[in-house]
Design an enzyme around this catalytic site. Structure first.
Site, PDB file in Angstrom:
ATOM      1  N   CYS A  26       0.836  -1.205   0.000  1.00  0.00           N
ATOM      2  CA  CYS A  26       0.000   0.000   0.000  1.00  0.00           C
ATOM      3  C   CYS A  26       0.865   1.246   0.000  1.00  0.00           C
ATOM      4  CB  CYS A  26      -0.982   0.012   1.188  1.00  0.00           C
ATOM      5  SG  CYS A  26      -0.209   0.132   2.802  1.00  0.00           S
ATOM      6  N   ASP A  69       2.353   2.690   2.431  1.00  0.00           N
ATOM      7  CA  ASP A  69       2.313   3.525   3.635  1.00  0.00           C
ATOM      8  C   ASP A  69       3.569   3.321   4.481  1.00  0.00           C
ATOM      9  OD1 ASP A  69      -0.070   4.315   2.751  1.00  0.00           O
ATOM     10  OD2 ASP A  69      -1.279   3.378   4.308  1.00  0.00           O
ATOM     11  N   CYS A 121      -2.492   6.396   4.619  1.00  0.00           N
ATOM     12  CA  CYS A 121      -3.926   6.630   4.573  1.00  0.00           C
ATOM     13  C   CYS A 121      -4.415   7.260   5.872  1.00  0.00           C
ATOM     14  CB  CYS A 121      -4.639   5.301   4.338  1.00  0.00           C
ATOM     15  SG  CYS A 121      -4.518   4.211   5.762  1.00  0.00           S
ATOM     16  N   CYS A 132      -3.903  -1.166   9.135  1.00  0.00           N
ATOM     17  CA  CYS A 132      -3.238   0.126   9.389  1.00  0.00           C
ATOM     18  C   CYS A 132      -2.874   0.239  10.872  1.00  0.00           C
ATOM     19  CB  CYS A 132      -4.142   1.278   8.981  1.00  0.00           C
ATOM     20  SG  CYS A 132      -4.854   1.074   7.340  1.00  0.00           S
TER      21      CYS A 132
HETATM   22 FE1  FES Z   1      -2.060  -0.111   4.422  1.00  0.00          FE
HETATM   23 FE2  FES Z   1      -3.405   2.098   5.554  1.00  0.00          FE
HETATM   24  S1  FES Z   1      -3.697   1.177   3.576  1.00  0.00           S
HETATM   25  S2  FES Z   1      -1.553   1.112   6.198  1.00  0.00           S
END
Ligand code: FES
Length: 142
Positions: free
Chosen positions: A34, A36, A59, A103
């Site tokens: 992702c 992040d 995110c 997350c």
């Molecule tokens: Fe993977 Fe938020 S989308 S940490």
């Protein structure tokens, strides 16, 4: 499922953002899928986390969970901080949508990574204390 008011609050007004100039433990975790990245700074004195801050490129849920995680470990002992689970962070935020649970895992791992760095700087092997770090968020791969 919509985000709770607490998630929205911590996303819009994140607490403890930025770098900590006198940090003696810095952790970084990320997920290549992702994209992040979460960076956590802690200042430990006499076994207590006197100050903590974070920088998250990610995110909204990642920002909200890191913000809440810093609030939950500030003033706590290192041992207490290591016991903080992503579940406890989620509960403090009144929940997260299922697709965003990973997350909060990132926030838990960021704390462990910062504590590991702190121990390493003290010349102590962190692995027996902190355990193996999951550098990547496996849930992101689901
Ligand atoms: Fe993977 Fe938020 S989308 S940490």
């Amino acid at each position: 499922m919509a985000y709770s008011e607490k998630v929205m609050d911590h996303f819009a007004n994140p607490r403890n953002v930025g770098e900590l100039a006198d940090a003696n433990g810095i952790g970084e975790v990320g997920n290549p899928k992702c994209g992040d990245i979460m960076k956590m700074y802690i200042k430990v004195e006499n076994g207590v986390i006197e100050d903590v801050s974070f920088k998250t490129f990610g995110c909204g849920a990642a920002i909200a969970t890191s913000s809440m995680a810093t609030e939950l470990i500030k003033g706590k002992t290192v041992d207490e901080a290591l016991k903080l689970t992503n579940k406890a962070v989620m509960e403090a935020l009144d929940g997260l949508p299922p697709v965003k649970v990973h997350c909060s895992v990132l926030a838990e791992q960021a704390i462990k990574s910062a504590v590991s760095d702190y121990y390493r700087r003290q010349g102590i092997d962190p692995t027996p204390i902190v355990g193996e770090l999951e550098e990547d968020c496996h849930a992101c791969e689901i």
